[in-house]
Design an enzyme around this catalytic site. Sequence first.
Site, PDB file in Angstrom:
ATOM      1  N   GLY A   1       1.377  -0.009  -1.873  1.00 45.94           N
ATOM      2  CA  GLY A   1       2.631   0.239  -1.174  1.00 45.94           C
ATOM      3  C   GLY A   1       3.712   0.581  -2.176  1.00 45.94           C
ATOM      4  O   GLY A   1       3.496   0.507  -3.386  1.00 45.94           O
ATOM      5  N   LEU A   2       4.844   0.951  -1.674  1.00 46.20           N
ATOM      6  CA  LEU A   2       5.951   1.359  -2.539  1.00 46.20           C
ATOM      7  C   LEU A   2       6.510   0.180  -3.348  1.00 46.20           C
ATOM      8  O   LEU A   2       6.286  -0.983  -3.018  1.00 46.20           O
ATOM      9  CB  LEU A   2       7.067   1.978  -1.692  1.00 46.20           C
ATOM     10  CG  LEU A   2       6.725   3.311  -1.028  1.00 46.20           C
ATOM     11  CD1 LEU A   2       7.860   3.745  -0.098  1.00 46.20           C
ATOM     12  CD2 LEU A   2       6.448   4.381  -2.067  1.00 46.20           C
ATOM     13  N   SER A   3       7.247   0.519  -4.372  1.00 51.31           N
ATOM     14  CA  SER A   3       7.910  -0.477  -5.202  1.00 51.31           C
ATOM     15  C   SER A   3       8.823  -1.338  -4.333  1.00 51.31           C
ATOM     16  O   SER A   3       9.596  -0.820  -3.529  1.00 51.31           O
ATOM     17  CB  SER A   3       8.735   0.235  -6.285  1.00 51.31           C
ATOM     18  OG  SER A   3       9.427  -0.702  -7.074  1.00 51.31           O
TER      19      SER A   3
ATOM     20  N   ALA B   1       7.922  -3.349  -1.934  1.00 49.69           N
ATOM     21  CA  ALA B   1       7.425  -3.593  -0.572  1.00 49.69           C
ATOM     22  C   ALA B   1       6.941  -5.025  -0.379  1.00 49.69           C
ATOM     23  O   ALA B   1       6.885  -5.511   0.748  1.00 49.69           O
ATOM     24  CB  ALA B   1       6.305  -2.613  -0.227  1.00 49.69           C
TER      25      ALA B   1
ATOM     26  N   LYS C   1       4.138  -6.424  -2.549  1.00 50.09           N
ATOM     27  CA  LYS C   1       2.756  -6.574  -3.021  1.00 50.09           C
ATOM     28  C   LYS C   1       2.597  -7.799  -3.917  1.00 50.09           C
ATOM     29  O   LYS C   1       1.689  -8.613  -3.702  1.00 50.09           O
ATOM     30  CB  LYS C   1       2.306  -5.311  -3.771  1.00 50.09           C
ATOM     31  CG  LYS C   1       2.338  -4.052  -2.927  1.00 50.09           C
ATOM     32  CD  LYS C   1       2.007  -2.803  -3.727  1.00 50.09           C
ATOM     33  CE  LYS C   1       2.948  -2.533  -4.877  1.00 50.09           C
ATOM     34  NZ  LYS C   1       4.348  -2.258  -4.513  1.00 50.09           N
ATOM     35  N   SER C   2       3.435  -7.942  -4.894  1.00 48.34           N
ATOM     36  CA  SER C   2       3.345  -9.080  -5.815  1.00 48.34           C
ATOM     37  C   SER C   2       3.624 -10.397  -5.100  1.00 48.34           C
ATOM     38  O   SER C   2       2.913 -11.385  -5.284  1.00 48.34           O
ATOM     39  CB  SER C   2       4.321  -8.915  -6.984  1.00 48.34           C
ATOM     40  OG  SER C   2       3.973  -7.782  -7.746  1.00 48.34           O
TER      41      SER C   2
ATOM     42  N   SER D   1      -0.321   2.314  -6.719  1.00 50.79           N
ATOM     43  CA  SER D   1      -1.493   3.199  -6.550  1.00 50.79           C
ATOM     44  C   SER D   1      -1.205   4.308  -5.543  1.00 50.79           C
ATOM     45  O   SER D   1      -1.721   4.297  -4.435  1.00 50.79           O
ATOM     46  CB  SER D   1      -2.747   2.398  -6.200  1.00 50.79           C
ATOM     47  OG  SER D   1      -2.547   1.427  -5.214  1.00 50.79           O
TER      48      SER D   1
END
Length: 185
Positions: free
Chosen positions: A6-8, A10, A12-13, A79
């Site tokens: 996903g975008l920066s 969003a 994920k981390s 990615s």
Amino acid sequence: MLWLTGLSGAGKSTLSHALRDTLAAERPVEILDGDEVRTYLSAGLGFSKEDRDTNVRRIGFVARLLARTGAAAVTAAISPYAATREEVRSLAERDGVPFVEVFVSAPVATLAERDVKGLYRKALAGELTRFTGVSDPYEPPARPDVVVRTDVETVEESARRILDHLRGRGLLRGAAAGTAEVAAS
């Protein structure tokens, strides 16, 4: 192998860390965070399509190695290109490693509001080039295994949906859905 794309900004981390304790109850967990990988494994790579693909392939290689040893490999990397993600999936499946692609989705406007570093503001103003989702492409997954909407779901709700999917595929045992098992970080 749990692949969060996903975008920066969003989430994920954040999600990868929220999933850690539940996954760790069954096996060792390693999180491959895109920012950390760029620092330690992909230093020197730029942001061209070729360099981004190389970075994703490196993350995929390490995640496969970890997963083959029984660890839960969780990636949190933008990615951006679908073909490269599919390549990583194909290599994982070739090695007998289950691959679960999670699209961590949120609109750019929401991400710009959350952005404490001001990167979206700069990218939208044209001051920052090659910024994924603004001045550089991001190809959302066509058929992700799970889609979470971090603009309308809490971290706990998104994590629970991912865990439910893992259970449904027989990749995770543990508590039934709906229990207070996910800790936000």
